[in-house]
Write a protein that holds these residues in place. Sequence first.
Motif, PDB file in Angstrom:
ATOM      1  N   ARG A   1      -1.749   8.552  -8.832  1.00 33.92           N
ATOM      2  CA  ARG A   1      -1.163   7.420  -8.103  1.00 33.92           C
ATOM      3  C   ARG A   1      -0.769   7.832  -6.676  1.00 33.92           C
ATOM      4  NH1 ARG A   1       1.035   2.903 -10.366  1.00 33.92           N
ATOM      5  NH2 ARG A   1       2.973   3.159  -9.174  1.00 33.92           N
ATOM      6  N   LEU A   2      -0.168   9.014  -6.532  1.00 33.06           N
ATOM      7  CA  LEU A   2       0.211   9.483  -5.193  1.00 33.06           C
ATOM      8  C   LEU A   2      -1.023   9.734  -4.335  1.00 33.06           C
ATOM      9  CD1 LEU A   2       3.161  11.874  -6.090  1.00 33.06           C
ATOM     10  CD2 LEU A   2       3.309   9.921  -4.538  1.00 33.06           C
ATOM     11  N   ASN A   3      -2.067  10.298  -4.930  1.00 33.88           N
ATOM     12  CA  ASN A   3      -3.310  10.521  -4.189  1.00 33.88           C
ATOM     13  C   ASN A   3      -3.926   9.207  -3.726  1.00 33.88           C
ATOM     14  OD1 ASN A   3      -3.838  13.352  -3.951  1.00 33.88           O
ATOM     15  ND2 ASN A   3      -4.224  13.441  -6.154  1.00 33.88           N
ATOM     16  N   GLN A   4      -3.871   8.198  -4.580  1.00 35.22           N
ATOM     17  CA  GLN A   4      -4.403   6.890  -4.185  1.00 35.22           C
ATOM     18  C   GLN A   4      -3.549   6.255  -3.093  1.00 35.22           C
ATOM     19  OE1 GLN A   4      -4.834   4.661  -7.846  1.00 35.22           O
ATOM     20  NE2 GLN A   4      -6.660   5.813  -8.467  1.00 35.22           N
ATOM     21  N   MET A   5      -2.251   6.486  -3.125  1.00 34.31           N
ATOM     22  CA  MET A   5      -1.375   5.989  -2.057  1.00 34.31           C
ATOM     23  C   MET A   5      -1.711   6.667  -0.723  1.00 34.31           C
ATOM     24  SD  MET A   5       2.172   5.865  -4.271  1.00 34.31           S
ATOM     25  CE  MET A   5       3.250   5.186  -3.020  1.00 34.31           C
ATOM     26  N   ALA A   6      -1.963   8.002  -0.805  1.00 30.65           N
ATOM     27  CA  ALA A   6      -2.330   8.739   0.411  1.00 30.65           C
ATOM     28  C   ALA A   6      -3.664   8.227   0.965  1.00 30.65           C
ATOM     29  CB  ALA A   6      -2.419  10.231   0.114  1.00 30.65           C
ATOM     30  N   THR A   7      -4.612   7.919   0.083  1.00 24.48           N
ATOM     31  CA  THR A   7      -5.905   7.368   0.505  1.00 24.48           C
ATOM     32  C   THR A   7      -5.721   6.043   1.243  1.00 24.48           C
ATOM     33  OG1 THR A   7      -7.028   8.429  -1.353  1.00 24.48           O
ATOM     34  CG2 THR A   7      -8.168   6.591  -0.288  1.00 24.48           C
ATOM     35  N   LEU A   8      -4.914   5.162   0.682  1.00 29.04           N
ATOM     36  CA  LEU A   8      -4.658   3.852   1.301  1.00 29.04           C
ATOM     37  C   LEU A   8      -3.986   4.000   2.660  1.00 29.04           C
ATOM     38  CD1 LEU A   8      -3.309   1.935  -1.849  1.00 29.04           C
ATOM     39  CD2 LEU A   8      -5.491   1.534  -0.699  1.00 29.04           C
ATOM     40  N   LEU A   9      -3.030   4.913   2.740  1.00 30.70           N
ATOM     41  CA  LEU A   9      -2.293   5.098   3.998  1.00 30.70           C
ATOM     42  C   LEU A   9      -3.177   5.665   5.102  1.00 30.70           C
ATOM     43  CD1 LEU A   9       1.065   6.511   2.524  1.00 30.70           C
ATOM     44  CD2 LEU A   9       0.774   4.326   3.742  1.00 30.70           C
ATOM     45  N   ASN A  10      -4.282   6.298   4.728  1.00 29.54           N
ATOM     46  CA  ASN A  10      -5.176   6.899   5.727  1.00 29.54           C
ATOM     47  C   ASN A  10      -6.371   6.009   6.087  1.00 29.54           C
ATOM     48  OD1 ASN A  10      -4.567   9.890   6.597  1.00 29.54           O
ATOM     49  ND2 ASN A  10      -3.876   9.699   4.464  1.00 29.54           N
ATOM     50  N   PHE A  11      -6.351   4.734   5.660  1.00 30.36           N
ATOM     51  CA  PHE A  11      -7.387   3.795   6.078  1.00 30.36           C
ATOM     52  C   PHE A  11      -7.304   3.564   7.587  1.00 30.36           C
ATOM     53  CE2 PHE A  11      -7.965   1.263   1.849  1.00 30.36           C
ATOM     54  CZ  PHE A  11      -8.695   2.346   1.348  1.00 30.36           C
ATOM     55  N   GLU A  12      -8.490   3.332   8.183  1.00 32.16           N
ATOM     56  CA  GLU A  12      -8.520   2.942   9.596  1.00 32.16           C
ATOM     57  C   GLU A  12      -8.071   1.487   9.738  1.00 32.16           C
ATOM     58  OE1 GLU A  12      -9.247   4.684  12.309  1.00 32.16           O
ATOM     59  OE2 GLU A  12      -9.704   6.567  11.252  1.00 32.16           O
TER      60      GLU A  12
ATOM     61  N   SER B   1     -10.931   4.945 -10.693  1.00 30.79           N
ATOM     62  CA  SER B   1     -10.144   4.081 -11.582  1.00 30.79           C
ATOM     63  C   SER B   1      -8.764   3.908 -10.958  1.00 30.79           C
ATOM     64  CB  SER B   1     -10.032   4.715 -12.975  1.00 30.79           C
ATOM     65  OG  SER B   1      -9.208   3.943 -13.799  1.00 30.79           O
ATOM     66  N   TRP B   2      -8.517   2.722 -10.449  1.00 28.16           N
ATOM     67  CA  TRP B   2      -7.276   2.491  -9.718  1.00 28.16           C
ATOM     68  C   TRP B   2      -6.085   2.417 -10.668  1.00 28.16           C
ATOM     69  CZ3 TRP B   2      -6.319   2.685  -4.596  1.00 28.16           C
ATOM     70  CH2 TRP B   2      -7.435   2.747  -3.750  1.00 28.16           C
ATOM     71  N   ARG B   3      -5.084   3.280 -10.385  1.00 27.46           N
ATOM     72  CA  ARG B   3      -3.844   3.273 -11.159  1.00 27.46           C
ATOM     73  C   ARG B   3      -2.802   2.355 -10.522  1.00 27.46           C
ATOM     74  NH1 ARG B   3      -3.469   7.946 -14.286  1.00 27.46           N
ATOM     75  NH2 ARG B   3      -5.571   8.473 -15.017  1.00 27.46           N
ATOM     76  N   LEU B   4      -3.060   1.948  -9.288  1.00 26.43           N
ATOM     77  CA  LEU B   4      -2.134   1.068  -8.579  1.00 26.43           C
ATOM     78  C   LEU B   4      -2.526  -0.381  -8.809  1.00 26.43           C
ATOM     79  CD1 LEU B   4      -1.975   2.937  -5.139  1.00 26.43           C
ATOM     80  CD2 LEU B   4      -0.327   3.100  -7.004  1.00 26.43           C
ATOM     81  N   THR B   5      -1.553  -1.231  -8.986  1.00 31.94           N
ATOM     82  CA  THR B   5      -1.824  -2.662  -9.119  1.00 31.94           C
ATOM     83  C   THR B   5      -2.126  -3.243  -7.740  1.00 31.94           C
ATOM     84  OG1 THR B   5       0.492  -3.292  -8.806  1.00 31.94           O
ATOM     85  CG2 THR B   5      -0.216  -2.774 -11.064  1.00 31.94           C
ATOM     86  N   VAL B   6      -2.627  -4.482  -7.700  1.00 31.71           N
ATOM     87  CA  VAL B   6      -2.896  -5.155  -6.421  1.00 31.71           C
ATOM     88  C   VAL B   6      -1.613  -5.232  -5.593  1.00 31.71           C
ATOM     89  CG1 VAL B   6      -3.549  -7.356  -5.364  1.00 31.71           C
ATOM     90  CG2 VAL B   6      -4.851  -6.460  -7.320  1.00 31.71           C
ATOM     91  N   THR B   7      -0.525  -5.560  -6.239  1.00 30.73           N
ATOM     92  CA  THR B   7       0.768  -5.651  -5.530  1.00 30.73           C
ATOM     93  C   THR B   7       1.144  -4.314  -4.922  1.00 30.73           C
ATOM     94  OG1 THR B   7       1.502  -7.359  -7.088  1.00 30.73           O
ATOM     95  CG2 THR B   7       3.212  -6.238  -5.816  1.00 30.73           C
ATOM     96  N   GLU B   8       0.938  -3.212  -5.681  1.00 28.68           N
ATOM     97  CA  GLU B   8       1.285  -1.883  -5.175  1.00 28.68           C
ATOM     98  C   GLU B   8       0.348  -1.469  -4.044  1.00 28.68           C
ATOM     99  OE1 GLU B   8       3.285   0.276  -9.091  1.00 28.68           O
ATOM    100  OE2 GLU B   8       1.097   0.134  -8.939  1.00 28.68           O
ATOM    101  N   VAL B   9      -0.922  -1.868  -4.124  1.00 24.44           N
ATOM    102  CA  VAL B   9      -1.873  -1.580  -3.037  1.00 24.44           C
ATOM    103  C   VAL B   9      -1.391  -2.235  -1.742  1.00 24.44           C
ATOM    104  CG1 VAL B   9      -4.206  -2.028  -2.183  1.00 24.44           C
ATOM    105  CG2 VAL B   9      -3.875  -1.173  -4.514  1.00 24.44           C
ATOM    106  N   LYS B  10      -1.056  -3.511  -1.833  1.00 25.18           N
ATOM    107  CA  LYS B  10      -0.573  -4.233  -0.642  1.00 25.18           C
ATOM    108  C   LYS B  10       0.730  -3.636  -0.131  1.00 25.18           C
ATOM    109  CE  LYS B  10      -2.643  -8.719  -1.803  1.00 25.18           C
ATOM    110  NZ  LYS B  10      -2.375 -10.155  -2.064  1.00 25.18           N
ATOM    111  N   LYS B  11       1.604  -3.260  -1.065  1.00 31.36           N
ATOM    112  CA  LYS B  11       2.902  -2.683  -0.682  1.00 31.36           C
ATOM    113  C   LYS B  11       2.695  -1.359   0.056  1.00 31.36           C
ATOM    114  CE  LYS B  11       7.419  -1.578  -2.708  1.00 31.36           C
ATOM    115  NZ  LYS B  11       8.199  -1.466  -3.968  1.00 31.36           N
ATOM    116  N   THR B  12       1.723  -0.571  -0.401  1.00 38.19           N
ATOM    117  CA  THR B  12       1.432   0.716   0.242  1.00 38.19           C
ATOM    118  C   THR B  12       0.847   0.502   1.638  1.00 38.19           C
ATOM    119  OG1 THR B  12       0.990   1.710  -1.921  1.00 38.19           O
ATOM    120  CG2 THR B  12       0.193   2.900   0.013  1.00 38.19           C
ATOM    121  N   LEU B  13      -0.136  -0.396   1.749  1.00 35.61           N
ATOM    122  CA  LEU B  13      -0.749  -0.660   3.061  1.00 35.61           C
ATOM    123  C   LEU B  13       0.275  -1.224   4.044  1.00 35.61           C
ATOM    124  CD1 LEU B  13      -4.142  -2.191   1.875  1.00 35.61           C
ATOM    125  CD2 LEU B  13      -3.818   0.008   3.030  1.00 35.61           C
ATOM    126  N   ALA B  14       1.248  -1.982   3.539  1.00 40.98           N
ATOM    127  CA  ALA B  14       2.279  -2.571   4.410  1.00 40.98           C
ATOM    128  C   ALA B  14       3.210  -1.513   4.989  1.00 40.98           C
ATOM    129  CB  ALA B  14       3.085  -3.604   3.623  1.00 40.98           C
TER     130      ALA B  14
END
Length: 558
Positions: free
Chosen positions: A500-511, A528-541
């Motif tokens: 989950r932390l690795n996926q958060m780091a991936t999202l935060l490093n998007f262009e 295989s995404w461990r983050l929900t759609v809400t968590e994905v948006k929350k991370t990108l925000a």
Amino acid sequence: MVIILLNSTLFVVFLLVAVPTYFADALTRLFENIAVIIDQHQPLVESHYGKGKMLRVIQRLQEESDTQSTAILDRFLQNRKLEAKLVEIQTVMIAMIRNNSTSAIVNRSHTNPNQQQPQHQKKNSEIISPLVEPRQLDQNLLELSLISQRSALFNSFINERASDEMEILLGSDEKEKELVMKGKDSRFYGDNGLLLSSGLTKRVRELMSSYLVIDEYMLKQSIDKAMRLDDYDPDVGQTSTCVDDLFFILKTVLKRCISTFEPEITGSTVRIILKILDNTYINQFQQNLSTIFTSTESVGGGRNTERALELAKVNYMVVLNNLDVSADYTHRLAKEVQPEIEHGIWRNEEEDMKRVKENIKEFEDAADKFQQILKGGLEQLLNQMLKPRIRPLFQEAYREVKYVLEEDEYNEADIEERFVKRFRNGFDQLISIYKRTMTENNFVALMGLLLDALTSQWERIVFQTRFNQYGALRFDKDLRSIIHYLSSMTEWLSRDRFTRLNQMATLLNFEEPSEIYDFWGAKSGPVSWRLTVTEVKKTLALRLDFDAEEVSNLLPKS
């Protein structure tokens, strides 16, 4: 001269009877003589009376063996004073129950393994009647097991020879069997012409009921003593002494009962062992786990409290080690006695062997109980000692660390690596005592629980942090460094815990936020995404430079 000779003879007889296995050996000599008679006289009987007629001789020898063996066993009972010993054992057991001395013997301080028991308890536990002196009782158990074993061997031999003779008779003429069995009640005889339950078999079974009483008493006394003398020395091992002592006792008791070749004895002994294990050994560990830390609450503040807490922590881990090793020893014990079972001389080989193996399988339940208590103990240790220190660990590691960086700040942070160094230093200090004290299995299990709690806390911190592009890159490097550090330190790390932390780091490093579509849905590939759609948006925000409205419009709602 005659009187001197008689006295010398009596003295020699007394010395022989004093040999711990004298009566078992006497019984063995009787059985050997009968076997020799059968072997030597079979050719003569066959030559004069015909083949198969040796069965009549074997029947008569069985009757004589019943008479002679009963005489030997009566003398055994009288000379070894078994009946008096059983009465004394019952008296002692009743006194132990009344005084609750079984629990008092092991009721030592839970915060100090070396603390001596109260003097009045020690006196009570050390009062021993000459009739129930442990060494004598141990010799009695050995002799009883040998009597049962040798009787089983003899019965196996004589029944096999009788079966061979009966097979010959049936092969020649059915009337021959009727002649051999003339005057005998067929209800009490087997297909081979011998008594289904001989006098020897009945007498041995009566004696073996005494075996069970003595064995249970000795087992309780031995385990109580092992718990009373329990001690822990970190230079010797990771467990206290009671574990090795107890399983040496159990191994001896179990192998001895199997050597009797009586399934009923083995089954009863296993049940007795499991009962005593539960009431004394396991119960003591449960009490220790529930009281070790509470006993430190009465200690005064300052350094005394710290020392008491460290000692309590070590004692708690020693109990957990005891449980871990006990579970392993229980499995090993069940496996180690298998050869004795398979090589035993059982009356009904297939059926008896199956029964005994099923009895031994009951040890798996004890091992499961050890594991259940251990699991609860590890969780308690995590919640009470480790979890409260996770947040301060991150607070110290993240002191003056931020993830909104300019290029020069990013380069400086790349050199200093303040978060990584502080985290490593704090984590090393946090786990050092556990790594030093615990068994490998327990340390692995505890670190697994700790990492679950640690990653959850780190996720909460990330969701409360703001990032820009340089900061996201820095976070990704920090995360990878910590994962590498934990991986190189030991083999227990599962990288899956950081998914989950690795996926958060991936999202935060998007262009751009829209890059998520390259990794989501049909395009996710093996991811295989461990983050929900809400968590994905929350991370990108969390990225200050991403448009909030664009992020909120990404992906369908979960």
